[in-house]
Design a protein around this motif. Structure first.
Motif, PDB file in Angstrom:
ATOM      1  N   GLN A 164       0.736  -1.080   0.004  1.00  0.00           N
ATOM      2  CA  GLN A 164      -0.015  -0.056   0.054  1.00  0.00           C
ATOM      3  C   GLN A 164       0.924   1.291  -0.055  1.00  0.00           C
ATOM      4  OE1 GLN A 164      -1.784   0.830   3.912  1.00  0.00           O
ATOM      5  NE2 GLN A 164      -1.188  -1.147   4.654  1.00  0.00           N
ATOM      6  N   ALA A 165       0.309   2.366  -0.492  1.00  0.00           N
ATOM      7  CA  ALA A 165       1.324   3.521  -0.934  1.00  0.00           C
ATOM      8  C   ALA A 165       0.275   4.925  -0.321  1.00  0.00           C
ATOM      9  CB  ALA A 165       1.621   3.764  -2.372  1.00  0.00           C
ATOM     10  N   GLN A 166       0.936   5.769   0.296  1.00  0.00           N
ATOM     11  CA  GLN A 166       0.369   7.162   0.387  1.00  0.00           C
ATOM     12  C   GLN A 166       1.351   8.180   0.043  1.00  0.00           C
ATOM     13  OE1 GLN A 166       0.116   8.321   4.504  1.00  0.00           O
ATOM     14  NE2 GLN A 166      -1.204  10.218   3.960  1.00  0.00           N
ATOM     15  N   GLU A 167       1.007   8.727  -1.132  1.00  0.00           N
ATOM     16  CA  GLU A 167       1.845   9.851  -1.346  1.00  0.00           C
ATOM     17  C   GLU A 167       2.177  10.914  -0.522  1.00  0.00           C
ATOM     18  OE1 GLU A 167       1.832  11.577  -5.882  1.00  0.00           O
ATOM     19  OE2 GLU A 167       1.257  13.273  -4.709  1.00  0.00           O
ATOM     20  N   ILE A 168       3.452  11.213  -0.279  1.00  0.00           N
ATOM     21  CA  ILE A 168       3.998  12.301   0.413  1.00  0.00           C
ATOM     22  C   ILE A 168       4.684  13.513  -0.171  1.00  0.00           C
ATOM     23  CG2 ILE A 168       3.690  10.917   2.546  1.00  0.00           C
ATOM     24  CD1 ILE A 168       7.246  11.517   1.255  1.00  0.00           C
ATOM     25  N   ALA A 169       5.003  13.089  -1.343  1.00  0.00           N
ATOM     26  CA  ALA A 169       5.837  14.206  -2.039  1.00  0.00           C
ATOM     27  C   ALA A 169       5.685  14.325  -3.600  1.00  0.00           C
ATOM     28  CB  ALA A 169       7.033  14.396  -1.421  1.00  0.00           C
ATOM     29  N   ARG A 170       6.045  15.055  -4.330  1.00  0.00           N
ATOM     30  CA  ARG A 170       6.219  15.114  -5.661  1.00  0.00           C
ATOM     31  C   ARG A 170       7.785  15.572  -5.901  1.00  0.00           C
ATOM     32  NH1 ARG A 170       3.097  12.181  -8.521  1.00  0.00           N
ATOM     33  NH2 ARG A 170       3.517  13.689 -10.546  1.00  0.00           N
ATOM     34  N   ASP A 171       8.355  14.829  -6.754  1.00  0.00           N
ATOM     35  CA  ASP A 171       9.973  15.098  -6.959  1.00  0.00           C
ATOM     36  C   ASP A 171      10.311  15.288  -8.539  1.00  0.00           C
ATOM     37  OD1 ASP A 171      12.652  15.213  -6.309  1.00  0.00           O
ATOM     38  OD2 ASP A 171      12.935  13.302  -6.418  1.00  0.00           O
ATOM     39  N   GLU A 172      10.708  16.466  -8.867  1.00  0.00           N
ATOM     40  CA  GLU A 172      10.669  16.804 -10.247  1.00  0.00           C
ATOM     41  C   GLU A 172      12.500  16.821 -10.558  1.00  0.00           C
ATOM     42  OE1 GLU A 172      10.545  20.777 -11.568  1.00  0.00           O
ATOM     43  OE2 GLU A 172      10.896  21.593  -9.653  1.00  0.00           O
ATOM     44  N   LEU A 173      12.542  16.296 -11.785  1.00  0.00           N
ATOM     45  CA  LEU A 173      13.951  16.506 -12.239  1.00  0.00           C
ATOM     46  C   LEU A 173      14.515  17.841 -12.501  1.00  0.00           C
ATOM     47  CD1 LEU A 173      13.884  13.820 -15.326  1.00  0.00           C
ATOM     48  CD2 LEU A 173      14.742  13.447 -12.807  1.00  0.00           C
ATOM     49  N   VAL A 174      15.849  18.297 -12.121  1.00  0.00           N
ATOM     50  CA  VAL A 174      16.195  19.686 -12.260  1.00  0.00           C
ATOM     51  C   VAL A 174      17.718  19.114 -12.691  1.00  0.00           C
ATOM     52  CG1 VAL A 174      14.882  20.191 -10.280  1.00  0.00           C
ATOM     53  CG2 VAL A 174      17.374  19.289  -9.815  1.00  0.00           C
ATOM     54  N   ALA A 175      18.188  20.536 -13.146  1.00  0.00           N
ATOM     55  CA  ALA A 175      19.563  20.697 -13.672  1.00  0.00           C
ATOM     56  C   ALA A 175      20.301  21.391 -12.410  1.00  0.00           C
ATOM     57  CB  ALA A 175      19.540  21.609 -14.847  1.00  0.00           C
ATOM     58  N   VAL A 176      21.516  21.063 -12.143  1.00  0.00           N
ATOM     59  CA  VAL A 176      22.251  21.772 -11.286  1.00  0.00           C
ATOM     60  C   VAL A 176      23.563  22.152 -12.023  1.00  0.00           C
ATOM     61  CG1 VAL A 176      21.356  20.471  -9.299  1.00  0.00           C
ATOM     62  CG2 VAL A 176      23.258  19.323 -10.775  1.00  0.00           C
ATOM     63  N   LEU A 177      23.857  23.688 -11.798  1.00  0.00           N
ATOM     64  CA  LEU A 177      24.933  24.114 -12.433  1.00  0.00           C
ATOM     65  C   LEU A 177      25.991  24.964 -11.340  1.00  0.00           C
ATOM     66  CD1 LEU A 177      21.943  24.993 -13.901  1.00  0.00           C
ATOM     67  CD2 LEU A 177      23.312  25.624 -15.958  1.00  0.00           C
ATOM     68  N   ALA A 178      26.989  25.030 -11.892  1.00  0.00           N
ATOM     69  CA  ALA A 178      27.841  25.980 -11.039  1.00  0.00           C
ATOM     70  C   ALA A 178      27.384  27.472 -11.206  1.00  0.00           C
ATOM     71  CB  ALA A 178      29.225  26.128 -11.841  1.00  0.00           C
ATOM     72  N   PRO A 179      27.292  28.109  -9.871  1.00  0.00           N
ATOM     73  CA  PRO A 179      26.835  29.546  -9.816  1.00  0.00           C
ATOM     74  C   PRO A 179      27.005  30.384 -11.016  1.00  0.00           C
ATOM     75  CG  PRO A 179      27.417  28.694  -7.607  1.00  0.00           C
ATOM     76  CD  PRO A 179      27.979  27.592  -8.608  1.00  0.00           C
ATOM     77  N   GLY A 180      28.315  30.110 -11.314  1.00  0.00           N
ATOM     78  CA  GLY A 180      28.777  31.216 -12.623  1.00  0.00           C
ATOM     79  C   GLY A 180      28.440  30.776 -13.939  1.00  0.00           C
ATOM     80  N   HIS A 181      27.642  29.784 -14.016  1.00  0.00           N
ATOM     81  CA  HIS A 181      27.429  29.203 -15.538  1.00  0.00           C
ATOM     82  C   HIS A 181      26.498  30.203 -16.189  1.00  0.00           C
ATOM     83  CE1 HIS A 181      25.920  26.593 -18.440  1.00  0.00           C
ATOM     84  NE2 HIS A 181      26.721  25.543 -18.126  1.00  0.00           N
TER      85      HIS A 181
END
Length: 300
Positions: A164-181
């Motif tokens: 059985q399952a109870q949803e507790i969050a949605r998790d999206e794909l993201v891009a991570v970059l250096a702050p100076g990118h």
């Protein structure tokens, strides 16, 4: 009218013998593990097959293999034995005033959701210890099915009927970059913005398959994406300006603010459902208490 004779039930001795033979793929090695003679073990397996009315092992080859009936029984037998052992251990703990234990499996990205709750739980429930285990989603589902885990934080996708399952969050794909990118100042990225960028992602897990599907959908070459086993390795390459990382947002929560630029990807976002998972069978009292507490705490 003569009352119908009760159906015979498999014994724990027979089930333990069956699981050990299946695990070792050998009667002799299983007998050694159980400290039994091989004839005694073979007799127990024959008795179990007679009770169930089906052969459990194919003995026609040099190797011992499970039949279709044996494969169907194996996971259930593991679950029954683990449940019995846990119940016996729980009774022992109660009789000896020891703390109960609840075993929780978590896919790695969900650790930031549950780790901050541990202090609150231990303060309110000093008699029940939470043991966290980081596992991949397939291992998590298997552990819940066979009784090695009590609860889990994982994906609400393709679950067997006994989970059985109870949803507790949605998790999206993201891009991570250096702050100076050059792209770091944007509020959000489109997948096409990544064309020509050197990309990196984790080499396994559910985010890996999600990213591959998204890259294919948007016409980006997946064979040129650098794969890494660990998030620390990925973040090190990103901070050095060597790669743009593709990962799920939950993985970025422990990072120090400002150390990375974390940008949402695509419209609409590519998301997965994170759920609190449990077996549908009756739970031990400590597990039921923890399950109810986590349902409330994780939704806050």
């Amino acid at each position: 009218m003569t009352p119908e004779a009760p159906h015979r039930q498999p014994s724990l001795r027979q089930l333990r013998g069956f699981v050990e033979v299946a695990r070792h793929a050998s009667f002799s090695r299983a007998a050694q593990a159980l400290a039994l003679s091989q004839p005694a073990l073979s007799s127990a397996i024959r008795e179990l097959e007679a009770v169930l009315g089906a052969p459990l092992f194919d003995r026609s080859t040099h190797h011992v293999r499970l039949t279709q009936a044996g494969r169907a029984l194996y996971a259930q037998a593991q679950w029954m034995l683990n449940t019995f052992d846990e119940g016996a251990q729980e009774l022992h703990r109660l009789l000896h005033a020891e703390a109960a234990v609840v075993r929780i499996g978590c896919i790695p990205s969900t650790m930031p959701l549950i780790a901050p709750l541990l202090a609150d739980w231990q303060s309110a429930h000093p008699d029940i210890e939470l043991q966290l285990r980081d596992v991949l989603n397939d291992e998590l589902i298997s552990g819940l099915q066979n009784g090695a885990l009590d609860l889990g934080l994982g994906l609400d996708f393709g679950l067997p009927p006994q989970i059985q399952a109870q949803e507790i969050a949605r998790d999206e794909l993201v891009a991570v970059l250096a702050p100076g990118h050059r792209l770091a100042g944007r509020p959000r990225l489109h997948w096409r913005d990544l064309a020509g960028e050197r990309l990196a992602m984790l080499s396994r897990g559910s985010t890996h398959s999600m990213i591959l599907a998204a890259l294919a959908q948007h016409g980006l070459a997946a064979d040129q994406v650098h794969t890494l086993h660990y998030t620390d390795s990925l973040y090190s390459l990103v901070r050095a300006g060597q790669r743009v990382g593709l990962i799920s947002r939950l993985y970025t929560l422990p990072q120090r603010p400002g150390s990375l630029a974390v940008l949402g990807l695509g419209e609409p976002a590519t998301e997965r459902s994170i759920a609190l998972l449990a077996h549908t069978a009756a739970q031990r009292p400590p597990v039921a208490r923890c399950h109810a507490w986590l349902r409330a705490a994780l939704r806050r």
